[in-house]
Design a protein around this motif. Structure first.
Motif, mmCIF file in Angstrom:
data_model
loop_
_atom_site.group_PDB
_atom_site.id
_atom_site.type_symbol
_atom_site.label_atom_id
_atom_site.label_comp_id
_atom_site.label_asym_id
_atom_site.label_seq_id
_atom_site.Cartn_x
_atom_site.Cartn_y
_atom_site.Cartn_z
ATOM 1 N N UNK A 1 -5.466 -0.036 5.745
ATOM 2 C CA UNK A 1 -5.185 2.105 5.822
ATOM 3 C C UNK A 1 -5.342 2.645 4.184
ATOM 4 N N UNK A 2 -5.343 3.717 4.639
ATOM 5 C CA UNK A 2 -5.680 4.138 3.353
ATOM 6 C C UNK A 2 -4.105 5.115 2.535
ATOM 7 N N UNK A 3 -3.491 3.672 2.210
ATOM 8 C CA UNK A 3 -2.044 3.650 1.928
ATOM 9 C C UNK A 3 -2.064 4.472 0.695
ATOM 10 N N UNK A 4 -3.388 4.083 -0.698
ATOM 11 C CA UNK A 4 -3.165 4.639 -2.065
ATOM 12 C C UNK A 4 -4.502 5.301 -2.142
ATOM 13 N N UNK A 5 -4.282 6.372 -3.104
ATOM 14 C CA UNK A 5 -5.163 7.328 -3.603
ATOM 15 C C UNK A 5 -6.252 6.316 -3.911
ATOM 16 N N UNK B 1 2.122 -7.087 -2.546
ATOM 17 C CA UNK B 1 1.819 -6.152 -3.835
ATOM 18 C C UNK B 1 1.339 -7.426 -4.425
ATOM 19 N N UNK B 2 0.280 -6.524 -5.412
ATOM 20 C CA UNK B 2 0.052 -6.981 -6.575
ATOM 21 C C UNK B 2 0.370 -7.078 -8.192
ATOM 22 N N UNK C 1 -3.408 -3.225 7.113
ATOM 23 C CA UNK C 1 -2.513 -3.695 8.038
ATOM 24 C C UNK C 1 -2.370 -4.297 9.350
ATOM 25 N N UNK D 1 6.111 -5.645 2.797
ATOM 26 C CA UNK D 1 4.812 -5.329 1.966
ATOM 27 C C UNK D 1 4.883 -7.079 1.186
ATOM 28 N N UNK E 1 -9.519 14.978 -6.486
ATOM 29 C CA UNK E 1 -9.093 13.710 -4.974
ATOM 30 C C UNK E 1 -8.622 15.060 -3.458
ATOM 31 N N UNK E 2 -7.786 15.893 -4.095
ATOM 32 C CA UNK E 2 -7.461 16.368 -2.883
ATOM 33 C C UNK E 2 -8.025 17.519 -2.178
ATOM 34 N N UNK F 1 0.116 -4.105 -9.556
ATOM 35 C CA UNK F 1 0.860 -2.481 -8.343
ATOM 36 C C UNK F 1 0.372 -2.721 -7.208
ATOM 37 N N UNK F 2 -0.419 -2.218 -7.156
ATOM 38 C CA UNK F 2 -1.225 -1.852 -6.049
ATOM 39 C C UNK F 2 -0.317 -3.191 -4.237
ATOM 40 N N UNK F 3 -0.771 -2.869 -3.186
ATOM 41 C CA UNK F 3 -0.168 -3.285 -2.558
ATOM 42 C C UNK F 3 -0.963 -3.653 -1.698
ATOM 43 N N UNK G 1 -8.621 7.924 -6.338
ATOM 44 C CA UNK G 1 -9.311 9.530 -7.134
ATOM 45 C C UNK G 1 -11.172 8.872 -7.920
#
Lengths: 351, 351
Positions: free
Chosen positions: B319-323, B92-93, B4, B90, B334-335, B97-99, B325
């Motif tokens: 930042x933890x924008x993408x989970x 991304x790759x 970020x 943003x 993960x939750x 597809x990950x930012x 698991x």
């Protein structure tokens, strides 16, 4: 400043409220937004394709708020231990154009999909439904089970997945959550005497997860796995027997089970049922089908819910995404605000 | 994790490199991307309008990277002390597809616009250019001046703005930066004997900031203020005399000075000049005009530059924008990872 709700932050919020109360609250926001369907500016998603997958932007707005979700779809990601579908989103003010919050939306999408399924089932399934069959026990399945218990009281699950590891994962997770879960060796056995059938398989082709002879009178089918061109789960014969409900008709005809049907095959948009303009289920023997593909409105509702939950929460992180110059004409002055201060000069002092 | 780069972080990076070296590096990335124009998937921007303004998403991608910019336009924001145009973006790759990063783009857009202007002028202005006139001294103007010094060595400025406060701001800022700045009481006086004229006014209408009689032989005009439908700065007669260069022809015909001209009025896309396929300036007497409206490719280049600058920088926030698991099929697990631990129970101990 803009609120940032990352994975840990979202999970913490969900647990603070409780997963099922969170799903009930979320379903309420989704219902409220579906009921005011005509107020939304709805547009097709923007897609950028590569050999390995797709990246999409899904914008939607009403007079007050603009939202978009960024979501990818990369089937090969799993091999690298990455998510095949990951997402994040932004909610902004239409009055100023300023973003209100940036949020992770991988978990949030799983929650909103489940809340939407259960909300729609609450209008379409028989009121005496007690048992749900679930075919496909991937990442979405656990959330579906929890939403159906929260909104419909369903706590008996008959489940099947071709992958024993996914089945074991689901049985472990949901048994710990207090469900009575029975795993079967075939979809055919799992759906026996179920009141509701949820299909959520990941196979990206025209498959037959559910055939006509497996669907008895009075069943509600919650079909969430057939969600993109070339991917369906139900035998065509089922659609001919069922009353079919969809989110946005034009989108579902391209992406949903409806791909198999002629362009004039009759369907009902669920917002009309939620708004009281059309009946849901009309008889105990009717077969109802929610041909769900996911729609930007549900993401909008989820972000709006998250906005309301966190507006006064001092624990939520803030990020400096938008510049705040003292004078809007002096953006250079803002840049200079961060100019490093001069190093203190060393002064030689004679002894 | 996703990098970020907020306002403070970007400003710190710019100062660590130096503003003018940063602009030179950025111009290099923009030139590199313009030269491989055909490799980009270019699409129209998505716009959501309200009574008070517009919110836009501007996506663009090549085989490796996807980028989008979120930008608003709300003329009334200034009255509330807010920016009329603010942005973030943003990168991304495409492979996953990950930012890769989320970045503020209000400052970054000002920097990329200035870098683009100076890059194009370096091919179109007379090599012996020494003096630049600037009409319109708003938020963008300071960055323009710095970029023209960095890339063309221009350090003498003749300036004019209808707003004395904007003029005072510019003279203060740029004098402190070592420019010889002379402020005039009219645009007519400011452009006298200038080699380059930059117009960057904010008036949202068809204005005549520059008329034909103010433009002598050999001038290069850098017109960046006429950048949306209904907003132009130049008298039509100037376009008839000039060789006109644009970013993306179809966009500039709708948004730029070209709005005033017939659909077949000849123009040259600047990527062709930068790629060596077309000449830039061909004679000392020629009038050249860069009819600039801003294009998504420049944002892509700016984010790619920022990506390269910060890839190995341990000071950049994540930042933890993408989970993430442990098992992609177990999103519920993960939750549950973030489930609050039980409160320690109080045990009564007898004395």
């Amino acid at each position: 400043m803009t609120r940032f709700i990352g994975v840990e932050s979202l999970a913490t919020i969900v647990h603070a409220i409780g997963i099922e109360p969170f799903l009930i609250g979320l379903a309420g926001y989704i219902e409220q937004d579906f009921r005011r369907w005509a107020e939304f500016h709805k547009v097709p998603r923007h897609a950028s394709h590569s050999d390995l997958g797709v990246v999409e932007l899904m914008p939607i707005s009403d007079a007050d708020r603009f939202a978009f979700k960024y979501v990818n779809g990369h089937p090969g990601n799993a091999r690298a231990g990455l998510l095949t579908v990951a997402a994040f989103g932004v909610l902004a003010d239409m009055d100023t154009g300023y973003p209100r919050l940036v949020a992770e939306m991988t978990l949030l999408t799983a929650l909103r999909t489940a809340a939407t399924s259960a909300l729609v089932a609450s209008r379409l399934a028989r009121p005496d439904s007690r048992v749900m069959a679930m075919i496909g026990l991937g990442a979405q399945s656990d959330f579906q089970a929890l939403a159906f218990r929260a909104l419909l009281g369903i706590d008996r699950l008959q489940v099947y997945d071709i992958d024993p590891a996914s089945t074991a994962k689901f049985v472990r997770n949901m048994t710990a959550q207090g469900f009575a879960v029975e795993a079967f060796d075939s979809a055919q056995e799992a759906v026996m005497s179920a009141d509701i059938i949820t299909t959520a398989t990941a196979d990206k082709r025209n498959a037959t997860i559910l055939s006509g002879n497996m669907v008895g009178a009075g069943i509600h089918i919650n079909a969430i796995g057939g969600d993109c061109p070339g991917k369906t789960e139900l035998q065509r014969e089922i659609l001919l027997r069922a009353s079919v409900f969809v989110e946005l008709e034009e989108q579902t005809r391209i992406e949903g089970e409806l791909q198999q049907m002629p362009a004039d095959f009759p369907v009902t948009e669920v917002w009309r049922v939620l708004a009281g303009l059309e009946p849901g289920r009309t008889s105990a023997a009717q077969v109802t089908l929610f041909d769900s593909v996911g729609f930007a409105l549900e993401d909008f509702s989820a972000l709006r819910y998250l906005d309301a939950l966190t507006a006064d929460d001092a624990n939520i992180a803030e990020i400096d995404l938008i510049a705040q110059p003292d004078d809007p004409v002096d953006l250079f002055g803002l840049l200079q605000r961060y100019r490093p201060t001069a190093q203190p000069s060393l002064v030689a002092v004679s002894a």
